[in-house]
Design a protein around this motif. Structure first.
Motif, PDB file in Angstrom:
ATOM      1  N   UNK A 603       0.838  -1.206   0.000  1.00 36.46           N
ATOM      2  CA  UNK A 603       0.000   0.000   0.000  1.00 36.46           C
ATOM      3  C   UNK A 603       0.873   1.257   0.000  1.00 36.46           C
ATOM      4  N   UNK A 604       1.898   1.204   0.791  1.00 34.20           N
ATOM      5  CA  UNK A 604       2.813   2.346   0.834  1.00 34.20           C
ATOM      6  C   UNK A 604       3.542   2.515  -0.488  1.00 34.20           C
ATOM      7  N   UNK A 605       3.847   1.398  -1.130  1.00 34.37           N
ATOM      8  CA  UNK A 605       4.527   1.489  -2.429  1.00 34.37           C
ATOM      9  C   UNK A 605       3.633   2.125  -3.476  1.00 34.37           C
ATOM     10  N   UNK A 606       2.323   1.902  -3.396  1.00 34.10           N
ATOM     11  CA  UNK A 606       1.397   2.509  -4.362  1.00 34.10           C
ATOM     12  C   UNK A 606       1.181   3.983  -4.036  1.00 34.10           C
ATOM     13  N   UNK A 607       0.961   4.298  -2.761  1.00 35.02           N
ATOM     14  CA  UNK A 607       0.714   5.696  -2.377  1.00 35.02           C
ATOM     15  C   UNK A 607       1.931   6.581  -2.566  1.00 35.02           C
ATOM     16  N   UNK A 608       3.046   6.009  -2.732  1.00 35.37           N
ATOM     17  CA  UNK A 608       4.262   6.775  -2.963  1.00 35.37           C
ATOM     18  C   UNK A 608       4.190   7.547  -4.271  1.00 35.37           C
ATOM     19  N   UNK A 609       3.436   7.017  -5.197  1.00 37.33           N
ATOM     20  CA  UNK A 609       3.297   7.659  -6.511  1.00 37.33           C
ATOM     21  C   UNK A 609       1.974   8.408  -6.639  1.00 37.33           C
TER      22      UNK A 609
END
Length: 654
Positions: A603-609
């Motif tokens: 989830x954090x990897x997606x919200x990073x962008x």
């Protein structure tokens, strides 16, 4: 006889080639010997003819003398020429009445002298009056006819009585019971020769019975389930008796051989096609099936899909012809039973709307005969049966009736019998072999009443006879013309065979006379064996094997002796993709095998962008720039949301 090599040596003696032959003629022995010399020729036919004429003339003379003595009040003379001589002349071998070389001497001697005691006058008169050609004295009174002729006369009288009363022809003096199972026997078939019987029931089983091979234990020699979990509806042997048609609750009929093995299976039609004539087979449950009486490869079946189809045993991929029964409104109706006529030219079917429709076998469009009000609509007519002469059709209705129809006038039934309970869709009716009786069974509730087999007169439809079979329904009935035996299938899993020792032939008579086979006793152990537990292989301790021998065996094993692979140099995973060549496939394999696992939170990897995607949209937003609709009601909805957020006291004030 040949004239050469014969000679009269003595009176009544001749030698023929040193072979002695004795011929008895009129109580005289004629011995023939063969010396090799010429002799006179003897014509035996002439001698017999002369003797017969002499006996007739003597009888006439005796009769004339008797009449004279009666007229003259004299003592009645005897039948022979000399009544005062108690002894019989010509008793020795040198008799004067024996046939000799000269036939004239025999005539004079036989006419002048009588042989034996005198016969009574009544017998002499009977001999002349009854048969002038008879040889010898007549039989005494009471013995005028041989026993065989009297027996024939008695049998003729019995046959006449049976012709007058057909009930005497019913073979019900003896019966045997065959146990099929615990459920209803719904199918029954007997081969044309009467050697084998086949039964089927609601327990999905088909049993084969061989009368010649059974003993008094009455056990079936084979039991099988040809249609798996489908109730057996109909079983019938072909006209040649080599195959069996098996119809069950499935949509596919099967043909079995005499031993129960499958020969063919009809194809199943496509249930999504509306026109049933376009499908290759039945699409719903079958109701019954029957063989063609003349063509051994053809049979007919009817089904709940509303069709009657004929099949060729040599072509199991498609039906031969389709007949579609219709109601008065032209709608599809379900045929419950079908049958061929005795000559095989007609096909009759009874339908659920109470009608009986008959087609020509070669014309499937229009019916040749039909009756719309044959039985009560909504009831299942269970059986149709043609008489042996082919002029009468019998129908067993689900409305508790049985009717007969004249094929020459099919509008009204000839006779009707009511009050015959019928709760099974396969209750039978059939004609007797002499075409004078009609047979059917009745249905009852098990344990409350006895099921009966009823016999009706074909012409008057009067109930002539009934047999109480068992405490269950009588469903199937079959009267075999060759065996003259009646087979009955009941609702409690029994198949009964009725026969008469004198009137019936073979069939059940073959097995009831055989004694039961003794069961083979198992061989017992005559010696006592003592077995120690620790002597068994499973309790033995394993021996210590040599390490050297084990290594030698492992060296010969290709798997155990395989050299381990060397370690991979460079990046790679799995051990075999570390080194690659210059081709594209090797490069792809290498990249696939690389370890690309990411242990971070997805989830954090997606919200990073997310922030970058909102400020600089690249994929979705530019694609809908030109076609993005305008938010017309966005301002109104926003105001409503603001109003909803205001406190209650402020709303009241406003």
């Amino acid at each position: 006889m040949e004239s050469e090599g014969r000679e009269v040596l003595e009176m009544g003696h001749v030698k023929v080639r040193e072979v002695e032959i004795g011929i008895t003629l009129n109580k005289c022995n004629l011995l023939l010997f063969l010396p090799g010399k010429k002799a006179r020729t003897f014509d035996l036919e002439a001698i017999f003819e002369q003797t017969r004429r002499t006996a007739i003339e003597r009888s006439r003379k005796v009769l004339e003398e008797e009449e004279r003595s009666v007229d003259g009040s004299q003592d009645p003379p005897s039948c022979s020429g000399r009544s005062d001589s108690p002894t019989r002349k010509g008793h020795s071998g040198h008799s004067a009445s024996s046939p000799g070389a000269n036939g004239s001497d025999n005539d004079s001697n036989s006419s002048s002298e009588g042989i034996g005691p005198a016969l009574p006058s009544q017998l002499c008169r009977l001999a002349v009056e009854e048969d002038e050609d008879a040889v010898g004295p007549p039989l005494p009174p009471g013995y005028g006819k041989p026993q065989c002729e009297t027996d024939d006369e008695e049998e003729d009288e019995e046959d006449d009585d049976e012709d007058e009363n057909p009930v005497k022809r019913i073979p019900d003096s003896h019966e045997i019971t065959l146990t099929h199972g615990k459920k209803t026997v719904s199918a029954l078939g007997l081969d044309p020769s009467g050697a084998r019987l086949v039964t089927g029931g609601y327990d999905y089983e088909v049993k084969l019975w061989d009368f010649a091979g059974m003993d008094a234990s009455l056990q079936a020699f084979r039991s099988l389930q040809p249609c798996e979990c489908h109730q057996i509806k109909s079983l019938q042997y072909s006209s040649t008796g080599d195959v069996i048609l098996c119809v069950a609750g499935s949509a596919q009929a099967k043909v079995l051989d005499r031993d129960g093995f499958q020969v063919m299976e009809c194809v199943k039609g496509d249930q999504y096609i509306v026109d049933q004539a376009k499908t290759k087979g039945h699409t719903a449950m079958l109701n019954t099936g029957i063989w063609h009486p003349k063509i051994k490869e053809e049979f007919v079946t009817c089904s709940n899909d509303g069709t009657v189809r004929t099949w060729d045993m040599n072509n199991e991929k498609k039906h031969k012809n389709v007949f579609k029964p219709r109601s008065v409104q032209g709608k599809r109706v379900i045929p419950t039973t079908c049958v061929y006529s005795r000559d095989g030219k007609l096909i009759a079917a009874a339908c659920q709307d109470g009608s009986i429709q008959i087609w020509d076998r070669n014309m499937n469009v229009h019916t040749k005969f039909h009756n719309r009000q044959a039985h009560v609509p909504g009831t299942d007519t269970s059986c149709l049966s043609f008489s042996y002469d082919g002029n009468t059709l019998a129908s067993r209705g689900g409305d508790d009736t049985i009717k007969t129809w004249d094929m020459r006038n099919f509008r009204k039934p000839l006779n009707v019998a009511s009050g015959l309970p019928n709760i099974f869709p396969m209750t039978d009716c059939c004609f007797s072999p002499d075409n004078k009786l009609l047979i059917t069974g009745t249905s009852v509730k098990r344990g409350q009443e006895n099921g009966k087999l009823l016999f009706f007169d074909r012409e008057t439809f009067q109930k002539l006879y009934e047999i109480e079979v068992t405490d269950a329904s009588v469903i199937r009935c079959l009267w075999h013309p060759k065996l003259n035996q009646i087979m009955v299938g009941t609702g409690n899993g029994l198949a009964k065979v009725y026969y008469h020792p004198g009137k019936s032939q073979r069939g059940a008579k073959l097995c009831v006379v055989k004694t039961k086979r003794k069961a083979k006793q198992s061989q017992t152990v005559t010696q006592d064996y003592v077995i120690t537990p620790h002597a068994l292989p499973m309790f033995r301790e394993p021996r210590q094997k040599s390490t050297r021998k084990q290594l030698e065996k492992d060296r010969l094993d290709p798997i155990k002796s395989h050299k381990p692979e060397p370690p991979v140099s460079g990046p790679g995973r799995g051990g075999r993709v570390g080194t690659h060549g210059g081709t594209l496939s090797s490069f792809i394999v290498k990249n696939i095998a690389l370890d690309k696992t990411d242990d971070s939170n997805p989830r954090e990897a997606i919200l990073r962008h997310a922030k970058e995607a909102e400020q600089n949209p690249y994929w979705v937003a530019p694609a809908y720039v030109k076609t993005q609709p305008h938010a017309v009601f966005a301002a109104v909805e926003l105001e409503e949301e603001v109003e909803d957020d205001e406190p209650e006291w402020k709303k009241r004030r406003l």
